[in-house]
Design an enzyme around this catalytic site. Structure first.
Site, mmCIF file in Angstrom:
data_model
loop_
_atom_site.group_PDB
_atom_site.id
_atom_site.type_symbol
_atom_site.label_atom_id
_atom_site.label_comp_id
_atom_site.label_asym_id
_atom_site.label_seq_id
_atom_site.Cartn_x
_atom_site.Cartn_y
_atom_site.Cartn_z
ATOM 1 N N LYS A 1 -14.372 -8.541 -23.212
ATOM 2 C CA LYS A 1 -13.325 -9.374 -22.930
ATOM 3 C C LYS A 1 -14.017 -10.471 -22.727
ATOM 4 C CE LYS A 1 -9.281 -10.435 -20.633
ATOM 5 N NZ LYS A 1 -7.955 -9.236 -20.242
ATOM 6 N N HIS B 1 6.729 -17.619 -17.390
ATOM 7 C CA HIS B 1 7.134 -16.540 -17.168
ATOM 8 C C HIS B 1 8.758 -16.501 -17.030
ATOM 9 C CE1 HIS B 1 6.900 -12.254 -16.079
ATOM 10 N NE2 HIS B 1 7.707 -12.548 -15.020
HETATM 11 C C1 GAR Z 1 8.840 -16.147 -22.934
HETATM 12 O O1 GAR Z 1 9.933 -15.781 -22.894
HETATM 13 C C2 GAR Z 1 7.748 -16.036 -22.186
HETATM 14 O O2 GAR Z 1 8.322 -16.494 -20.693
HETATM 15 C C3 GAR Z 1 7.419 -14.571 -22.019
HETATM 16 O O3 GAR Z 1 7.286 -14.490 -23.441
HETATM 17 C C4 GAR Z 1 8.146 -15.004 -24.128
HETATM 18 C C5 GAR Z 1 7.445 -15.702 -25.364
HETATM 19 O O4 GAR Z 1 8.328 -16.363 -26.391
HETATM 20 N N1 GAR Z 1 6.138 -14.461 -21.532
HETATM 21 C C6 GAR Z 1 5.785 -13.543 -20.570
HETATM 22 O O5 GAR Z 1 6.551 -12.616 -20.531
HETATM 23 C C7 GAR Z 1 4.432 -13.626 -19.891
HETATM 24 N N2 GAR Z 1 4.526 -12.838 -18.811
HETATM 25 P P1 GAR Z 1 8.129 -17.395 -27.139
HETATM 26 O O6 GAR Z 1 6.855 -16.768 -27.931
HETATM 27 O O7 GAR Z 1 8.961 -17.700 -27.886
HETATM 28 O O8 GAR Z 1 7.467 -18.827 -26.613
#
Ligand code: GAR
Length: 219
Positions: free
Chosen positions: A83, A127
């Protein structure tokens, strides 16, 4: 380093000198990236997106970056033994672009020590829940299943935990009795698109001060 897909420059020299330099790290759709990017095009924006990086080659967000004429890279975790090595490859790109702030916009990997140290207090994540409730995956489903009446979204600085870092901005969203993960998620997403860009704007206005684990927004 990841696969480089040819760039084009679509910003003025003034932008390059005066505006905060944002990198977006994503794994999927890229709607938060798109919102951050589109807000950066507004006349009074104080930042610009200089590069987009994805751990997923086929992330629609990379396609969007291409359409917007932004530089973008795919860095495949599998190409690296550790990583640390993977994150060093990302850091090499971020340094090449003199990035000031790294925005995690649907980046579905846990950030490791290497990135955290290189960009201490300069990594933001979005988030889809009101943290500290419902961290981790499927936050919208967690909220629906739990039966909360209010959920929402959070922008926070990233630390070594999963969705545990200092909270910058939050927006509540009402949960309806008939909500599914999807219907709630769509309403939350609209708010995500607003607060992420706002947090970036505040960062470059130097309005965010971290005290212990609290983010104070200076008036
Ligand atoms: C979003 O809803 C973001 O908040 C979530 O993934 C989605 C990405 O959408 N992130 C998480 O859950 C991180 N823990 P996007 O690619 O359309 O921005």
């Amino acid at each position: 380093m990841g696969v480089r897909i040819p760039p084009s420059a679509n910003h003025s020299v003034t932008d390059m000198k005066t505006k905060g330099r944002v990198a977006v790290l994503l794994s999927g759709r890229g709607s938060n990236f798109e919102a951050i990017y589109k807000n950066s095009l507004k006349r009074d924006a104080n930042y610009r997106v200089v590069v987009v990086v994805s751990n997923k080659k086929d992330a629609p967000g990379l396609q969007k970056a291409s359409e917007f004429g932004l530089d973008f890279f795919h860095v495949a975790p599998k190409s690296y033994k550790t990583k640390t090595a993977y994150e060093r490859a990302i850091i090499a790109i971020l340094e090449e672009y003199s990035v000031d702030l790294l925005c995690l916009a649907g980046y579905m990997k846990i950030v490791g020590e290497e990135l955290l140290q290189a960009y201490e207090n300069r990594i933001m994540n979005i988030h889809p829940a009101l943290l500290p409730s419902f961290p981790g995956l499927h936050a919208q489903k967690q909220a629906v299943d739990h039966g909360v009446k209010i959920s929402g979204c959070t922008v926070h600085f990233v630390d070594a935990g999963v969705d545990t870092g200092p909270i910058i901005l939050q927006r509540p969203v009402e949960v309806r009795d008939d909500d599914s993960e999807d219907t709630l998620g769509q309403r939350i997403l609209k708010e995500e698109h607003e607060i992420f860009s706002e947090a970036v704007r505040l960062f470059f206005k130097k309005k965010l001060k971290i005290k212990n684990r609290k983010v104070i927004i200076i008036e």
